[in-house]
Scaffold this motif. Structure first.
Motif, PDB file in Angstrom:
ATOM      1  N   GLY A  85      44.280  54.914  43.949  1.00  0.00           N
ATOM      2  CA  GLY A  85      43.536  54.115  44.909  1.00  0.00           C
ATOM      3  C   GLY A  85      43.647  52.636  44.567  1.00  0.00           C
ATOM      4  N   VAL A  86      43.751  51.812  45.600  1.00  0.00           N
ATOM      5  CA  VAL A  86      43.821  50.357  45.428  1.00  0.00           C
ATOM      6  C   VAL A  86      42.611  49.747  46.126  1.00  0.00           C
ATOM      7  CG1 VAL A  86      45.168  48.276  45.831  1.00  0.00           C
ATOM      8  CG2 VAL A  86      46.342  50.434  45.355  1.00  0.00           C
ATOM      9  N   THR A 129      42.176  54.480  39.912  1.00  0.00           N
ATOM     10  CA  THR A 129      41.991  53.325  40.793  1.00  0.00           C
ATOM     11  C   THR A 129      42.427  52.042  40.094  1.00  0.00           C
ATOM     12  OG1 THR A 129      40.147  54.338  42.007  1.00  0.00           O
ATOM     13  CG2 THR A 129      40.278  51.944  42.051  1.00  0.00           C
ATOM     14  N   ILE A 130      43.008  51.136  40.887  1.00  0.00           N
ATOM     15  CA  ILE A 130      43.357  49.797  40.413  1.00  0.00           C
ATOM     16  C   ILE A 130      42.608  48.779  41.260  1.00  0.00           C
ATOM     17  CG2 ILE A 130      45.192  48.101  40.074  1.00  0.00           C
ATOM     18  CD1 ILE A 130      47.155  50.372  39.737  1.00  0.00           C
ATOM     19  N   SER A 131      41.936  47.846  40.603  1.00  0.00           N
ATOM     20  CA  SER A 131      41.206  46.784  41.294  1.00  0.00           C
ATOM     21  C   SER A 131      41.741  45.435  40.835  1.00  0.00           C
ATOM     22  CB  SER A 131      39.703  46.886  40.988  1.00  0.00           C
ATOM     23  OG  SER A 131      38.988  45.823  41.575  1.00  0.00           O
ATOM     24  N   ASN A 132      42.118  44.595  41.791  1.00  0.00           N
ATOM     25  CA  ASN A 132      42.703  43.297  41.452  1.00  0.00           C
ATOM     26  C   ASN A 132      41.743  42.173  41.816  1.00  0.00           C
ATOM     27  OD1 ASN A 132      44.325  41.151  40.831  1.00  0.00           O
ATOM     28  ND2 ASN A 132      45.845  41.526  42.421  1.00  0.00           N
ATOM     29  N   GLY A 133      40.849  41.846  40.890  1.00  0.00           N
ATOM     30  CA  GLY A 133      39.930  40.737  41.106  1.00  0.00           C
ATOM     31  C   GLY A 133      40.596  39.384  40.944  1.00  0.00           C
ATOM     32  N   GLY A 134      41.826  39.392  40.417  1.00  0.00           N
ATOM     33  CA  GLY A 134      42.534  38.136  40.211  1.00  0.00           C
ATOM     34  C   GLY A 134      42.846  37.404  41.499  1.00  0.00           C
ATOM     35  N   VAL A 135      42.971  38.133  42.613  1.00  0.00           N
ATOM     36  CA  VAL A 135      43.270  37.462  43.886  1.00  0.00           C
ATOM     37  C   VAL A 135      42.122  36.562  44.314  1.00  0.00           C
ATOM     38  CG1 VAL A 135      44.812  39.292  44.655  1.00  0.00           C
ATOM     39  CG2 VAL A 135      42.386  39.438  45.210  1.00  0.00           C
TER      40      VAL A 135
END
Length: 408
Positions: free
Chosen positions: A273-274, A325-331
Motif C-alpha cells: 500500500g502507498v 505500507t509505504i508512506s512518503n512524508g518527504g513530499v
C-alpha cells in the motif's frame, strides 16, 4: 416504477451514509447520470440513474445511514418531468402604477431562491452550520457547482468575502476571532479510529536509518528521458523503493505477515500500500503482486491510483488488503517521523525529505543528499534484529540499485 438501491457493500463494510443528492424529486435524468453519493468507511460510492426517466421519490435523505442494497429512491423509467408549470397560462403582465408600459409579473421565486434550489441538500446543510454563503465559494463540481467538499474547505471567489446568513462577514481582516464547526467525514472518523487503535492495541516500535540518495538520483538523471520515452511515464523514486521493499520482504517474511487473533498469517504474495493524502482524508491504495511488476508498471499504477484518490474515485478493491505500507512524508517536507501502523499489517516504511548534509566518506567530509528512513513495526510479531536488518536491506538496495537487477 423501479427501485434505486444502495450498492452492494463488501463484507468489510457494514453500512454507509448519504452525503449528497445531485437530483431532486421530480427531476428528469438520463441514463448513468449521477444521482447520489454514499460515503462508507473506506470510499465514496456513486449511485447513477439506471435509465432515462424521472426520480419520483427520494426515500433516504442526506446524512441517513443506509445498508447494503437498501432502497434509497424510486424511479420511473421513460417518464418525463412534470409539465404542469409549462402548460400553465402565462401570467398577465402587471400594469405600471403610472399607466406606462406593463411590467412583467415577478417570478414565483427570486434569483436567490433559484440559487438555493440549485444547491444540494449537503451543501445547504454545510452552509447553515458554518454560516458560509455557497454563492461566494469557488465550486469544483461540474459546471462550477459547489460541493460539500468545497464547503468544508471554502476557497473564496476573488471578489467575495465569506458572509453569514445575516450578511455579516464571518472572517474579516480586522482580526475578529472566528470559529467554524464542521462534522468529521465518515472516512476521517474511520482513519482516526484505526490510528488510535493501532497505537493502543499494538506494541509499536520505530527504528531509523539514513540512506545516501546520490546513486539513485544519478541513475534517474541519466535515464529519466529514455525511461519516459519508452514507457510513457516519468521515473520517480517511489518505484525503486517499492521494488527494494519487495525484495526485503522476501528475505524477512515476518515483516510481510499479519496477526489474526493468536495466529500469525504469513503471506505468500506482496501487496504494498502507498499512503496518499486526498481532500477526503488519508487513503492507502494497494499495488498488487509487486514482485511481478516492473518499475514502469509501479510508476504507472501509482500515478493512476493517485489520480483516482484526488478525484475521490478509488474503489473498495483498490484499498482492501495490503501486506505492507509505504508512506512518503518527504513530499510535504517532513524531515523525520514515526509512521503509525496500518492494522492488521505489522510494519510500515516512512520516507522523508532529501536534504544535503555533510557526511564522512573515507575519512573526508562530503556533502551528500541524504534521506532518513523509519520503520515502525509491531514488536509482538517482529524482533528488533529483524526490523533493523530489514531497514538496512532497503538502504543497501537503494544506495546500489544494480543489486536489484543482479538479484544480490
Amino acid at each position: 416504477m423501479a427501485d434505486i438501491k444502495a450498492p452492494v457493500f463488501p463484507e468489510s463494510v457494514a453500512d454507509g451514509t448519504i452525503v449528497e443528492w445531485h437530483v431532486t424529486e421530480g427531476q428528469q435524468v438520463n441514463r448513468d447520470d449521477l444521482l447520489a453519493e454514499i460515503e462508507t468507511d473506506k470510499v465514496v460510492l456513486e449511485v447513477v440513474a439506471p435509465d432515462n426517466g424521472v426520480v419520483t421519490k427520494i426515500v433516504k435523505q442526506v446524512d441517513d445511514t443506509v445498508l447494503s442494497d437498501e432502497l434509497i429512491a424510486q424511479f420511473e423509467a421513460g417518464a418525463s418531468a412534470s409539465a404542469d408549470t409549462a402548460t400553465e397560462a402565462p401570467a398577465e403582465p402587471a400594469q405600471a402604477a403610472d399607466g406606462g408600459e406593463p411590467v412583467q409579473a415577478a417570478a414565483k421565486s427570486d434569483s436567490n431562491d433559484a440559487d438555493h434550489k440549485d444547491q444540494s441538500p449537503a451543501v445547504r446543510k454545510a452552509a447553515k452550520e458554518s454560516g458560509v454563503d455557497p454563492k461566494e465559494v469557488e465550486g469544483s463540481g461540474r459546471g462550477g457547482r459547489v460541493t460539500k467538499t468545497d464547503m468544508a474547505n471554502p476557497t473564496l471567489k476573488s471578489d467575495s468575502s465569506i458572509k453569514s446568513d445575516s450578511g455579516r462577514p464571518v472572517a474579516e481582516s480586522t482580526g475578529e476571532r472566528t470559529e467554524k464547526r464542521v462534522p468529521m467525514t465518515r472516512l476521517r472518523k474511520t482513519v482516526a479510529n484505526r490510528l488510535l487503535s493501532a497505537s493502543q492495541d499494538t506494541a509499536m516500535l520505530t527504528t531509523f536509518n539514513e540512506v545516501n540518495m546520490k546513486p539513485l538520483m544519478d541513475m534517474r538523471a541519466k535515464y529519466k528521458d529514455q525511461f519516459e520515452k519508452r514507457h510513457g511515464v516519468r521515473l520517480g523514486f517511489m518505484s525503486l523503493f517499492v521494488k527494494a521493499a519487495t525484495e526485503a520482504l522476501k528475505r524477512f517474511p515476518a515483516v510481510n505477515a499479519s496477526l489474526d487473533g493468536d495466529d500469525i498469517v504469513y503471506h505468500g504474495y506482496y501487496d504494498i500500500g502507498v499512503a496518499v493524502s486526498s481532500d477526503r482524508g488519508l487513503v492507502v491504495p494497494v499495488l498488487r503482486d509487486t514482485d511481478r511488476m516492473s518499475m514502469a508498471d509501479v510508476e504507472s499504477r501509482i500515478r493512476e491510483l493517485g489520480g483516482l484518490a484526488q478525484k475521490g474515485k478509488l474503489g473498495l478493491n483498490d484499498m482492501t488488503g495490503g501486506t505492507f505500507t509505504i508512506s512518503n512524508g518527504g513530499v510535504f517536507g517532513s524531515l523525520m517521523s514515526t509512521p503509525i501502523l496500518n492494522p492488521p499489517q505489522t510494519a510500515i516504511l516512512g520516507m522523508h525529505a532529501i536534504n544535503d548534509r555533510p557526511m564522512a566518506v573515507d575519512g573526508k567530509v562530503e556533502i551528500l543528499p541524504m534521506m532518513y528512513l523509519a520503520l515502525s513495526y509491531d514488536h509482538r510479531m517482529i524482533d528488533g534484529k529483524e526490523a533493523v536488518q530489514f531497514l538496512v536491506t532497503i538502504k543497501e538496495l537503494v544506495e546500489d540499485p544494480a543489486m536489484l537487477l543482479l538479484d544480490l
